[in-house]
Scaffold this motif. Structure first.
Motif, PDB file in Angstrom:
ATOM      1  N   GLY A 159      18.248 -37.022 -80.658  1.00 17.22           N
ATOM      2  CA  GLY A 159      16.825 -36.763 -80.850  1.00 17.22           C
ATOM      3  C   GLY A 159      15.963 -37.940 -80.410  1.00 17.22           C
ATOM      4  N   THR A 160      16.435 -39.140 -80.683  1.00 20.54           N
ATOM      5  CA  THR A 160      15.688 -40.338 -80.270  1.00 20.54           C
ATOM      6  C   THR A 160      15.524 -40.362 -78.756  1.00 20.54           C
ATOM      7  OG1 THR A 160      16.480 -41.599 -82.176  1.00 20.54           O
ATOM      8  CG2 THR A 160      15.676 -42.869 -80.285  1.00 20.54           C
ATOM      9  N   PHE A 161      16.622 -40.126 -78.053  1.00 15.20           N
ATOM     10  CA  PHE A 161      16.554 -40.146 -76.589  1.00 15.20           C
ATOM     11  C   PHE A 161      15.740 -38.988 -76.022  1.00 15.20           C
ATOM     12  CE2 PHE A 161      20.162 -42.997 -77.309  1.00 15.20           C
ATOM     13  CZ  PHE A 161      19.728 -44.081 -76.569  1.00 15.20           C
ATOM     14  N   VAL A 162      15.841 -37.822 -76.635  1.00 16.02           N
ATOM     15  CA  VAL A 162      15.045 -36.669 -76.191  1.00 16.02           C
ATOM     16  C   VAL A 162      13.553 -36.957 -76.362  1.00 16.02           C
ATOM     17  CG1 VAL A 162      14.445 -34.273 -76.736  1.00 16.02           C
ATOM     18  CG2 VAL A 162      16.862 -34.948 -76.551  1.00 16.02           C
ATOM     19  N   MET A 163      13.190 -37.572 -77.484  1.00 13.40           N
ATOM     20  CA  MET A 163      11.780 -37.846 -77.784  1.00 13.40           C
ATOM     21  C   MET A 163      11.157 -38.898 -76.850  1.00 13.40           C
ATOM     22  SD  MET A 163      10.635 -35.990 -80.367  1.00 13.40           S
ATOM     23  CE  MET A 163       9.297 -36.937 -81.051  1.00 13.40           C
ATOM     24  N   ILE A 164      11.963 -39.857 -76.399  1.00 17.38           N
ATOM     25  CA  ILE A 164      11.371 -40.940 -75.607  1.00 17.38           C
ATOM     26  C   ILE A 164      11.434 -40.695 -74.109  1.00 17.38           C
ATOM     27  CG2 ILE A 164      11.755 -42.662 -77.400  1.00 17.38           C
ATOM     28  CD1 ILE A 164      14.100 -43.746 -75.755  1.00 17.38           C
ATOM     29  N   LEU A 165      12.193 -39.719 -73.690  1.00 16.53           N
ATOM     30  CA  LEU A 165      12.290 -39.466 -72.249  1.00 16.53           C
ATOM     31  C   LEU A 165      11.192 -38.546 -71.755  1.00 16.53           C
ATOM     32  CD1 LEU A 165      16.141 -39.100 -71.848  1.00 16.53           C
ATOM     33  CD2 LEU A 165      14.718 -41.094 -71.412  1.00 16.53           C
TER      34      LEU A 165
END
Length: 137
Positions: free
Chosen positions: A131-137
């Motif tokens: 989720g962290t990576f999905v949110m920042i990309l």
């Protein structure tokens, strides 16, 4: 009761991010952190005196003093980095990465406090990481 305080903590943390993002505009991030810290210190000591718990200072062990001091240093470093990131980036992305600390806390709790990973914590950690990576990309 811990859950109520945890939810309130989340609400205040969310408000902190938005208020800080608005307030930090045109202000050096280190100065903004120092101002915020003074307010937190005054508020915390105010609560200590209101609840009449200041007498407990003399009962704190040396070990507790050491770890509370280290925790304070870690908090200060976190706040300085957080405010700099908030000044430079979008609040929604900065907060998302900051909350990755949940996964890091779980790992550190397992290593240093010998807390057990469960299937739920592993799945949750994976979901938070993704989720962290999905949110920042």
């Amino acid at each position: 009761m811990w859950f109520v305080f945890a939810v309130l903590s989340a609400v205040f943390a969310a408000a902190t991010s938005i208020l800080a993002k608005i307030g930090i505009e045109g202000v050096n991030s280190n100065l903004a952190t120092a101002i915020r810290t003074v307010v937190v210190v005054l508020m915390a000591w105010g609560i200590v005196f209101i609840t009449n718990t200041q007498g407990g200072v003399t009962e704190i062990s040396k070990r507790s003093w050491i770890f509370l001091t280290l925790s304070g240093l870690a908090t200060g470093a976190s706040w300085l980095c957080y405010f700099k990131a908030l000044q430079m980036g979008e609040a929604s992305k900065v907060v998302t990465v900051d909350k990755f600390s949940i996964v890091l806390t779980l790992i550190m709790a397992a290593v240093f406090l010998h807390e057990q990973f469960t299937v739920k914590t592993i799945i949750g950690s994976i979901l938070i990481t993704v989720g962290t990576f999905v949110m920042i990309l």
